[in-house]
Design an enzyme around this catalytic site. Structure first.
Site, PDB file in Angstrom:
ATOM      1  N   HIS A 129      23.233  15.431  44.513  1.00 46.55           N
ATOM      2  CA  HIS A 129      23.887  14.436  45.372  1.00 46.55           C
ATOM      3  C   HIS A 129      23.459  13.032  44.947  1.00 46.55           C
ATOM      4  CE1 HIS A 129      24.470  17.407  48.819  1.00 46.55           C
ATOM      5  NE2 HIS A 129      23.461  17.985  48.190  1.00 46.55           N
ATOM      6  N   GLU A 145      18.852  14.902  45.982  1.00 47.11           N
ATOM      7  CA  GLU A 145      19.506  13.606  46.133  1.00 47.11           C
ATOM      8  C   GLU A 145      18.944  12.637  45.108  1.00 47.11           C
ATOM      9  OE1 GLU A 145      21.833  12.682  48.388  1.00 47.11           O
ATOM     10  OE2 GLU A 145      21.715  14.174  50.010  1.00 47.11           O
ATOM     11  N   ASP A 203      30.164  12.698  45.745  1.00 49.41           N
ATOM     12  CA  ASP A 203      28.909  12.385  45.047  1.00 49.41           C
ATOM     13  C   ASP A 203      28.477  13.561  44.165  1.00 49.41           C
ATOM     14  OD1 ASP A 203      28.409  13.652  47.726  1.00 49.41           O
ATOM     15  OD2 ASP A 203      26.309  13.574  47.121  1.00 49.41           O
TER      16      ASP A 203
HETATM   17 ZN   LIG Z   1      26.033  14.737  48.952  1.00 50.13          ZN
END
Ligand SMILES: [Zn+2]
Length: 195
Positions: free
Chosen positions: A38, A120, A166
């Protein structure tokens, strides 16, 4: 690098542990075979602050920025967060189910949170990422592959198309594949761009 075991109860020692309450058990017998990549930054496009860490630990001051009004009451997390300089935080043990993918499906299987690791990267969809982030992501993926039966790494946009975008076109899957060299999970998006 510190000596000694790299993993402890699903916590990767090179990361700074920053435990989040936003997690739950994985379904019994669920093998961790997927990594979901992400991107996030708070406020969007601004780097270096603590607000992502605050969001994932339910401490974000939602009055601090107009964008945050939409985040009020949200309970989300990821296993890992890699900052622009490569510094890495871990919020949830890899043995547990983090809340990063939401409604999702990959290869016909729903609820990717059940059987994935969420990573992330500090960034914004459409923009690029730093070399230090790719290096750290490659290091982390190698560690995960050594610890769990990871088969593939995909983007959030791959498991929630139309709903999520994303990490976006600024993420270099081919470069990640190069950085991983051997002992790598499959990266279908990198494979797709291969001539
Ligand atoms: Zn995401």
């Amino acid at each position: 690098m510190a000596r000694g075991p790299r993993w402890h109860d699903g916590w990767w020692r090179p990361a700074r542990a920053c435990p989040s309450p936003n997690f739950g058990p994985r379904p019994p017998g669920a093998a961790v075979t997927l990594v979901v990549v992400h991107s996030i930054s708070l406020p969007p496009g601004e780097y270096g602050g603590d607000d992502v860490e605050q969001l994932f630990t339910n401490r974000l001051d939602c009055a601090a920025h107009p964008y945050y009004a939409g985040l009020r009451g949200l309970a989300v997390s990821a296993h890992f967060f890699i900052r622009r300089d490569g510094a890495t935080l871990q919020f949830v043990s890899c043995e547990q189910r983090a809340w990063h993918a939401g409604a999702s499906r990959w290869r016909g299987r729903e609820n990717c949170n059940d059987w994935s690791i969420g990573i992330e990267l500090e960034g914004l969809e459409g923009r690029g990422f730093e070399a230090s982030q790719y290096r750290q992501l490659a290091t982390l993926l190698r560690a995960l592959v050594g610890r769990y039966p990871i088969e593939e790494a995909v983007g959030h946009e791959d498991v929630a198309p139309g709903r999520k975008a994303d990490p976006g076109p600024g993420f270099d899957w081919t470069g990640l594949q190069r950085a991983l060299r051997r002992r790598r999970p499959r990266l279908p998006r990198a494979d797709a761009t291969r001539p």
